[in-house]
Scaffold this motif. Sequence first.
Motif, PDB file in Angstrom:
ATOM      1  N   SER A 107       0.776  -1.127   0.057  1.00 51.14           N
ATOM      2  CA  SER A 107      -0.048   0.083  -0.204  1.00 51.14           C
ATOM      3  C   SER A 107       1.044   1.177   0.030  1.00 51.14           C
ATOM      4  O   SER A 107       2.103   1.196  -0.679  1.00 51.14           O
ATOM      5  CB  SER A 107      -0.942   0.032   1.398  1.00 51.14           C
ATOM      6  N   ILE A 108       0.417   2.410   0.735  1.00 47.08           N
ATOM      7  CA  ILE A 108       1.326   3.431   0.887  1.00 47.08           C
ATOM      8  C   ILE A 108       1.767   3.528   2.195  1.00 47.08           C
ATOM      9  O   ILE A 108       0.821   3.387   3.074  1.00 47.08           O
ATOM     10  CB  ILE A 108       0.699   4.558  -0.133  1.00 47.08           C
ATOM     11  N   LEU A 109       2.706   4.604   2.446  1.00 50.88           N
ATOM     12  CA  LEU A 109       3.016   5.054   3.853  1.00 50.88           C
ATOM     13  C   LEU A 109       1.859   5.985   4.290  1.00 50.88           C
ATOM     14  O   LEU A 109       1.428   7.039   3.771  1.00 50.88           O
ATOM     15  CB  LEU A 109       4.281   5.814   3.961  1.00 50.88           C
ATOM     16  N   ALA A 110       1.338   5.586   5.747  1.00 53.47           N
ATOM     17  CA  ALA A 110       0.290   6.218   6.360  1.00 53.47           C
ATOM     18  C   ALA A 110       0.861   7.629   6.768  1.00 53.47           C
ATOM     19  O   ALA A 110       2.258   7.696   7.348  1.00 53.47           O
ATOM     20  CB  ALA A 110      -0.171   5.444   7.648  1.00 53.47           C
ATOM     21  N   GLU A 111       0.075   8.654   6.713  1.00 54.47           N
ATOM     22  CA  GLU A 111       0.584  10.103   7.076  1.00 54.47           C
ATOM     23  C   GLU A 111      -0.481  10.663   8.324  1.00 54.47           C
ATOM     24  O   GLU A 111      -1.520  10.258   8.174  1.00 54.47           O
ATOM     25  CB  GLU A 111       0.911  10.998   6.049  1.00 54.47           C
ATOM     26  N   ALA A 112       0.001  11.597   8.982  1.00 57.96           N
ATOM     27  CA  ALA A 112      -1.056  12.184   9.859  1.00 57.96           C
ATOM     28  C   ALA A 112      -1.809  12.967   9.029  1.00 57.96           C
ATOM     29  O   ALA A 112      -1.573  13.316   7.901  1.00 57.96           O
ATOM     30  CB  ALA A 112      -0.014  12.938  11.004  1.00 57.96           C
ATOM     31  N   TYR A 113      -3.253  13.105   9.412  1.00 59.03           N
ATOM     32  CA  TYR A 113      -4.100  14.039   8.775  1.00 59.03           C
ATOM     33  C   TYR A 113      -5.048  14.626   9.744  1.00 59.03           C
ATOM     34  O   TYR A 113      -5.103  14.187  10.906  1.00 59.03           O
ATOM     35  CB  TYR A 113      -4.694  13.244   7.704  1.00 59.03           C
ATOM     36  N   PRO A 114      -5.728  15.633   9.434  1.00 63.78           N
ATOM     37  CA  PRO A 114      -6.671  16.362  10.233  1.00 63.78           C
ATOM     38  C   PRO A 114      -8.003  15.542   9.842  1.00 63.78           C
ATOM     39  O   PRO A 114      -8.346  15.602   8.725  1.00 63.78           O
ATOM     40  CB  PRO A 114      -6.753  17.837   9.637  1.00 63.78           C
ATOM     41  N   ILE A 115      -8.837  15.587  10.776  1.00 67.35           N
ATOM     42  CA  ILE A 115     -10.259  15.184  10.580  1.00 67.35           C
ATOM     43  C   ILE A 115     -10.811  16.324   9.803  1.00 67.35           C
ATOM     44  O   ILE A 115     -10.456  17.454  10.005  1.00 67.35           O
ATOM     45  CB  ILE A 115     -10.927  14.814  11.795  1.00 67.35           C
ATOM     46  N   PRO A 116     -11.848  15.918   9.241  1.00 72.31           N
ATOM     47  CA  PRO A 116     -12.713  17.247   8.574  1.00 72.31           C
ATOM     48  C   PRO A 116     -12.943  18.145   9.423  1.00 72.31           C
ATOM     49  O   PRO A 116     -13.729  17.738  10.534  1.00 72.31           O
ATOM     50  CB  PRO A 116     -14.047  16.434   7.899  1.00 72.31           C
ATOM     51  N   HIS A 117     -12.717  19.651   9.448  1.00 75.39           N
ATOM     52  CA  HIS A 117     -12.750  20.477  10.432  1.00 75.39           C
ATOM     53  C   HIS A 117     -13.347  21.827   9.809  1.00 75.39           C
ATOM     54  O   HIS A 117     -13.057  22.930  10.570  1.00 75.39           O
ATOM     55  CB  HIS A 117     -11.324  20.702  11.036  1.00 75.39           C
ATOM     56  N   ASP A 118     -14.136  21.495   8.578  1.00 75.44           N
ATOM     57  CA  ASP A 118     -14.566  22.808   8.107  1.00 75.44           C
ATOM     58  C   ASP A 118     -16.008  23.132   8.448  1.00 75.44           C
ATOM     59  O   ASP A 118     -16.810  23.808   7.938  1.00 75.44           O
ATOM     60  CB  ASP A 118     -14.463  22.775   6.544  1.00 75.44           C
ATOM     61  N   GLY A 119     -16.524  22.222   9.436  1.00 76.59           N
ATOM     62  CA  GLY A 119     -17.795  22.327   9.942  1.00 76.59           C
ATOM     63  C   GLY A 119     -18.066  22.760  11.285  1.00 76.59           C
ATOM     64  O   GLY A 119     -17.229  22.935  12.021  1.00 76.59           O
ATOM     65  N   PRO A 120     -19.080  22.487  11.945  1.00 79.88           N
ATOM     66  CA  PRO A 120     -19.418  22.809  13.665  1.00 79.88           C
ATOM     67  C   PRO A 120     -18.453  22.035  14.420  1.00 79.88           C
ATOM     68  O   PRO A 120     -17.832  22.867  15.475  1.00 79.88           O
ATOM     69  CB  PRO A 120     -20.842  22.407  13.596  1.00 79.88           C
TER      70      PRO A 120
END
Length: 293
Positions: free
Chosen positions: A188-201
């Motif tokens: 597969s591919i290397l896992a990277e840190a990511y933000p959860i969807p944060h454009d909402g409430p």
Amino acid sequence: MRNINEDTITQAVIASFANCGNPRLRTVMTSLVQHLHAFARDVHLTEDEWFKAIKFLTEVGHITDDKRQEFILLSDTLGLSMLVTSQNNRKPANCTEATVFGPFYVEGAPFYSNGDDISNGAKGAPCYVSGQVRGAGGEAVGNAQLDVWQSDEDGFYDVQNQDEAGNVVHSARGRLRTDAEGFFNFRSILAEAYPIPHDGPVGRMLSAVGRHPWRPAHLHFMIEAPGYQTLITHVFRDGGQYLDSDVVFGVRSSLISEWKRHEPGVAPDGRDISVPWYSLEYDFVLNPSEVHA
Ligand code: BEZ
Ligand code: FE
């Protein structure tokens, strides 16, 4: 029932459940009302704050659709998901711990064979993942079904993107089965840190309370085999950022593992790779379904 006041309202609401025919529902509703009322008394909730809370929950509902589940994000970021996961997945110490499911699992992901590349074009450094699925007694679990899913190097899951025709093309996601000795392996591919969807409430709530929206790098697994409890978990990447401040409180030390970096060269599948590549080896231990810890 008249003249109910702030001292008698809690008991009055609880008494209104007297004819509830479902004992579990009655228990849950009674406790919910007790805790909700205790909370309102504790903080002396103002009318303005109550109205803001109603508006917030309305926005959570409005942004939720079949691709975006803001209520799950709210539960995750308030630690409720992880609390429910923990108290329902107590296991013997040698079994692999469970963690939060998250909103990006997809039923019916494409099937692959051991050795296949499940990235299907997802962006990221190549990563070879392998391991064995065993039972709590050390026995190999052959023919277990593994569901695997992860984000790409930009932090997006396949379901967050669509092709020109508006369809989701599955990538860095798939199902495979362990061999007779319980072993599995895939690219597969290397896992990277990511933000959860944060454009909402939920994102606004996080910034209002001074929190970031990031999750540490991880690879999701759901492992199912007859006779064993289904395991929903992740493997986290050792040394990465946010392991101690996961926005959804999902990190367990036992789930952190080393993703080894390799210089360009021949990979486990015999391919000559011209860029640095990674490998992860992680074994899973399932709890037999009849054993309750
Ligand atoms: C995830 O790991 O996919 C996830 C979990 C909780 C909230 C958002 C994403
Ligand atoms: Fe994730």
